[in-house]
Design a protein around this motif. Structure first.
Motif, PDB file in Angstrom:
ATOM      1  N   LEU A   1      43.580  27.223  40.800  1.00 59.12           N
ATOM      2  CA  LEU A   1      43.104  28.005  39.654  1.00 59.12           C
ATOM      3  C   LEU A   1      44.236  28.603  38.820  1.00 59.12           C
ATOM      4  O   LEU A   1      43.984  29.457  37.963  1.00 59.12           O
ATOM      5  CB  LEU A   1      42.179  29.135  40.151  1.00 59.12           C
ATOM      6  CG  LEU A   1      40.907  28.674  40.870  1.00 59.12           C
ATOM      7  CD1 LEU A   1      40.081  29.886  41.301  1.00 59.12           C
ATOM      8  CD2 LEU A   1      40.087  27.750  39.989  1.00 59.12           C
ATOM      9  N   PHE A   2      45.463  28.176  39.049  1.00 60.43           N
ATOM     10  CA  PHE A   2      46.608  28.701  38.305  1.00 60.43           C
ATOM     11  C   PHE A   2      46.402  28.498  36.805  1.00 60.43           C
ATOM     12  O   PHE A   2      46.098  27.403  36.339  1.00 60.43           O
ATOM     13  CB  PHE A   2      47.882  27.988  38.749  1.00 60.43           C
ATOM     14  CG  PHE A   2      49.148  28.537  38.147  1.00 60.43           C
ATOM     15  CD1 PHE A   2      49.687  29.736  38.584  1.00 60.43           C
ATOM     16  CD2 PHE A   2      49.807  27.853  37.132  1.00 60.43           C
ATOM     17  CE1 PHE A   2      50.857  30.245  38.036  1.00 60.43           C
ATOM     18  CE2 PHE A   2      50.984  28.344  36.582  1.00 60.43           C
ATOM     19  CZ  PHE A   2      51.505  29.545  37.036  1.00 60.43           C
ATOM     20  N   GLY A   3      46.555  29.600  36.033  1.00 62.68           N
ATOM     21  CA  GLY A   3      46.410  29.527  34.586  1.00 62.68           C
ATOM     22  C   GLY A   3      44.979  29.616  34.101  1.00 62.68           C
ATOM     23  O   GLY A   3      44.736  29.576  32.892  1.00 62.68           O
ATOM     24  N   GLN A   4      44.001  29.729  35.009  1.00 63.28           N
ATOM     25  CA  GLN A   4      42.595  29.734  34.604  1.00 63.28           C
ATOM     26  C   GLN A   4      41.915  31.094  34.765  1.00 63.28           C
ATOM     27  O   GLN A   4      40.797  31.280  34.297  1.00 63.28           O
ATOM     28  CB  GLN A   4      41.827  28.682  35.421  1.00 63.28           C
ATOM     29  CG  GLN A   4      42.343  27.271  35.200  1.00 63.28           C
ATOM     30  CD  GLN A   4      41.570  26.252  36.012  1.00 63.28           C
ATOM     31  OE1 GLN A   4      40.350  26.273  36.041  1.00 63.28           O
ATOM     32  NE2 GLN A   4      42.281  25.353  36.674  1.00 63.28           N
ATOM     33  N   ALA A   5      42.577  32.036  35.427  1.00 66.00           N
ATOM     34  CA  ALA A   5      41.978  33.353  35.656  1.00 66.00           C
ATOM     35  C   ALA A   5      42.501  34.348  34.624  1.00 66.00           C
ATOM     36  O   ALA A   5      43.716  34.568  34.537  1.00 66.00           O
ATOM     37  CB  ALA A   5      42.300  33.837  37.075  1.00 66.00           C
ATOM     38  N   ASP A   6      41.593  34.935  33.851  1.00 68.34           N
ATOM     39  CA  ASP A   6      42.046  35.945  32.894  1.00 68.34           C
ATOM     40  C   ASP A   6      42.364  37.237  33.644  1.00 68.34           C
ATOM     41  O   ASP A   6      42.199  37.337  34.864  1.00 68.34           O
ATOM     42  CB  ASP A   6      41.017  36.165  31.783  1.00 68.34           C
ATOM     43  CG  ASP A   6      39.677  36.690  32.300  1.00 68.34           C
ATOM     44  OD1 ASP A   6      39.615  37.178  33.456  1.00 68.34           O
ATOM     45  OD2 ASP A   6      38.686  36.604  31.550  1.00 68.34           O
ATOM     46  N   ARG A   7      42.815  38.245  32.921  1.00 61.71           N
ATOM     47  CA  ARG A   7      43.302  39.463  33.586  1.00 61.71           C
ATOM     48  C   ARG A   7      42.183  40.242  34.263  1.00 61.71           C
ATOM     49  O   ARG A   7      42.407  40.873  35.299  1.00 61.71           O
ATOM     50  CB  ARG A   7      44.056  40.330  32.574  1.00 61.71           C
ATOM     51  CG  ARG A   7      45.320  39.636  32.054  1.00 61.71           C
ATOM     52  CD  ARG A   7      46.109  40.485  31.078  1.00 61.71           C
ATOM     53  NE  ARG A   7      47.191  39.724  30.473  1.00 61.71           N
ATOM     54  CZ  ARG A   7      48.381  39.497  31.028  1.00 61.71           C
ATOM     55  NH1 ARG A   7      48.637  40.000  32.218  1.00 61.71           N
ATOM     56  NH2 ARG A   7      49.300  38.796  30.408  1.00 61.71           N
ATOM     57  N   LEU A   8      40.984  40.193  33.728  1.00 60.51           N
ATOM     58  CA  LEU A   8      39.861  40.857  34.385  1.00 60.51           C
ATOM     59  C   LEU A   8      39.544  40.172  35.716  1.00 60.51           C
ATOM     60  O   LEU A   8      39.295  40.839  36.732  1.00 60.51           O
ATOM     61  CB  LEU A   8      38.634  40.853  33.477  1.00 60.51           C
ATOM     62  CG  LEU A   8      37.393  41.536  34.049  1.00 60.51           C
ATOM     63  CD1 LEU A   8      37.667  43.011  34.344  1.00 60.51           C
ATOM     64  CD2 LEU A   8      36.209  41.376  33.102  1.00 60.51           C
TER      65      LEU A   8
END
Length: 407
Positions: free
Chosen positions: A353-360
């Motif tokens: 999931l690298f690069g796919q999770a926003d900060r929330l």
């Protein structure tokens, strides 16, 4: 007559140190999660990658204000205090403080190298071990001297940044462009990093090794050597004054909280405002713009420290304090476990999931890991004397397998 050294028993541990260490190891994940989940440039420059609007904007603002560099500062201060604590124990048993210190931190260096090059490049253990080899020579200085030297050493990265900032106008265009791309990578560079981390194990290890080597060479000499060493010296001073052992009065810690927060919050908030006003441009934010949080974090960290010492002195919420202290007693295991869990979630060898999770989403994952570590640390220590990595470290340091299970 020399008495053989042995690990600190549970009854001899200082709860205030374990409590502060537990809070620090959980708090540091608020920032480290960004390195696990996003391209490296996004850690320092929030505009380099990902959504920075709406709730994601406020997650970044709050994590920068309350967490960025604050918990790393507490960790460094605690490590400095630990140098004095271990030295005192060795002297009480007529053992060589230096010999034990170098053995202990040599093995920490080895653990850190494995962590940095095989699991996560952002490891801090290597930095701590290297700096400890230098600051230990000042362990017998009085607290006032340690504080003064620590503050002077802390100034060096700011002076280096000012020098680089003043030198920008004289740099060749290709060097300036390289700096800009380090600060705000091109689309092609971001895609290449995403592919490396989401790809094969070989690609991930190559990415890790390159980033870790940069941390241990250039970044170490321009930043970490001075910041971490300075904070360790300050930690020695605070330990020498009894501040870290909750030995001072409640009034002292209340005044310390007020002082730390009244200095730290305004500086950090002003720095954020200035960086957004400058559009997070490399020419400002990489150098002058970074100084506000660098110094503001000292005030906020001291405020946190005093708040935790005040809490440690109180009789309230004993069960919650014991759980935080258990997290701190297993700080090495919990710190590396955070990296392993992050790798399983974000790297290509895991869920990718690298690069796919926003900060929330990152914040939600952080809360989940906190819940795990808050839940497992105390039950583990009810049955075992050490966390798994603490047992490994102590067995290597004492050159003898330590008893693991409690009798």
């Amino acid at each position: 007559m020399a008495v053989p050294l042995s690990p600190t028993s549970a009854q001899d541990r200082i709860q205030s140190l374990d409590l502060l260490r537990g809070i620090a190891v959980l708090g540091i994940l608020l920032m480290n999660i960004q390195s696990f989940s996003m391209p490296g440039a996004a850690y320092l420059n929030p505009t380099a990658y990902g959504n920075l609007e709406g709730v994601n904007h406020w997650v970044w603002v709050l994590s920068h204000l309350f967490a960025d560099q604050k918990f790393m500062t507490l960790f460094s201060i605690l490590f400095g205090a630990g140098i004095l604590l271990v030295s005192e124990r060795a002297k009480r048993k007529s053992q060589s403080p230096l010999g034990f210190h170098f053995s202990r931190n040599f093995w920490l260096l080895i653990i850190g190298l494995v962590h940095a090059y095989l699991i996560w490049y952002g490891d801090i253990l290597v930095i701590y071990a290297l700096c400890s080899f230098l600051v230990v020579w000042l362990r017998n200085k009085p607290p006032r001297t340690l504080l003064a030297i620590g503050l002077i050493v802390l100034c060096i990265p700011t002076l280096i940044n000012l020098f680089f900032s003043a030198s920008l106008q004289f740099m060749p265009p290709d060097v300036l462009e390289e700096l800009r791309l380090d600060w705000h990578p091109s689309e092609e560079m971001l895609l290449a990093e995403l592919a490396e981390v989401r790809g094969s194990l070989a690609g991930l290890l190559a990415h890790n090794a390159h980033a870790a080597w940069e941390m241990h060479t250039f970044v170490f000499f321009v930043l970490f050597l001075w910041r971490v060493s300075g904070l360790m010296l300050i930690g020695m001073a605070l330990y020498g004054w009894g501040i870290l052992t909750a030995s001072r009065s409640a009034s002292f810690y209340k005044k310390g909280m007020l002082l730390g927060f009244s200095i730290g919050f305004p500086i950090t908030v002003y720095g954020m405002f200035q960086n957004f006003q400058a559009g997070w441009q490399m020419e400002y934010s990489m150098f002058t713009g970074s100084a506000y949080n660098y110094w503001g974090s000292l005030g906020l960290s001291y405020g946190y420290l005093c708040a935790v010492m005040l809490w440690s002195k109180s009789t309230a919420s004993a069960e919650i304090k014991s759980r935080f202290a258990a997290v701190g007693q297993m700080a090495l295991t919990n710190y590396v476990a955070q990296s392993i869990i992050g790798g399983i979630i974000f790297y290509g060898v895991g869920l990718g999931l690298f690069g796919q999770a926003d900060r929330l989403t990152q914040l939600g994952i952080t809360l989940g890991i906190w819940a795990l570590q808050f839940s497992w640390s105390k039950p583990w220590l009810n049955s075992f004397r050490f966390g798994p990595l603490e047992w490994t470290w102590r067995s290597l340091t004492y050159r003898k397998l330590q008893a693991m299970k409690k009798s």
